[in-house]
Design a protein around this motif. Sequence first.
Motif, short mmCIF file in Angstrom:
data_model
loop_
_atom_site.label_atom_id
_atom_site.label_comp_id
_atom_site.label_asym_id
_atom_site.label_seq_id
_atom_site.Cartn_x
_atom_site.Cartn_y
_atom_site.Cartn_z
N LEU A 253 44.78 41.89 45.82
CA LEU A 253 44.10 41.64 44.72
C LEU A 253 43.87 42.59 43.82
N ALA A 254 43.54 43.83 44.27
CA ALA A 254 43.36 45.03 43.42
C ALA A 254 44.54 45.46 42.79
N ASP A 255 45.70 45.51 43.61
CA ASP A 255 47.02 45.96 43.13
C ASP A 255 47.35 45.01 41.91
N HIS A 256 46.95 43.82 41.81
CA HIS A 256 47.34 42.98 40.61
C HIS A 256 46.23 42.80 39.76
N SER A 257 45.21 43.73 39.73
CA SER A 257 44.10 43.86 38.79
C SER A 257 43.36 42.48 38.71
N ALA A 258 43.19 42.06 40.04
CA ALA A 258 42.34 40.79 40.15
C ALA A 258 40.89 41.11 40.00
N ASP A 259 39.99 40.14 39.40
CA ASP A 259 38.60 40.28 39.46
C ASP A 259 38.00 39.40 40.16
N ILE A 260 37.57 39.49 41.63
CA ILE A 260 37.16 38.64 42.64
C ILE A 260 35.72 38.34 42.13
N LYS A 261 35.77 36.66 42.24
CA LYS A 261 34.44 36.13 41.64
C LYS A 261 33.62 35.87 43.05
N TYR A 262 34.50 35.29 43.94
CA TYR A 262 33.78 34.65 45.28
C TYR A 262 34.63 34.97 46.47
N VAL A 263 34.00 34.93 47.72
CA VAL A 263 34.56 35.28 48.64
C VAL A 263 33.83 34.60 49.83
N ASP A 264 34.88 33.78 50.89
CA ASP A 264 34.10 32.93 51.76
C ASP A 264 35.04 33.15 53.18
N ILE A 265 34.29 33.69 54.23
CA ILE A 265 34.88 33.76 55.42
C ILE A 265 34.45 32.94 56.36
#
Length: 111
Positions: free
Chosen positions: A24-36
């Motif tokens: 995601l960082a390689d695609h310049s994505a801004d992460i808003k939420y993570v659920d594991i």
Amino acid sequence: MTTHAILTTVSERPGMLHAITKVLADHSADIKYVDIHPGAPQSEVYLEFVLEHGTVGAVLHDLRSVPGIARAEETPTFGKIYGKRVIVMGGGAQVGMVAMGAIAEADRHNI
């Protein structure tokens, strides 16, 4: 910008969250939420993110090539699924009434 959501199934081993977020960082994505959701031998990782440029298809392609990722697919965001609903699980009637009061107060203030 549009928020995208992906659901991945990954091997339960160290470094898998790093591998996903690196793509995601390689695609310049801004992460808003993570659920594991941990499991054995595989876990599920759900992420919501915004792309400044590029496509979610390119992100999925790169995720599928990472060792340990068994599945990666786009899925609706929680905002599209639930909208502005608040879901209270467990706790009984008292907790439900407290939640209703808090929601009514927030709605009164347009929060």
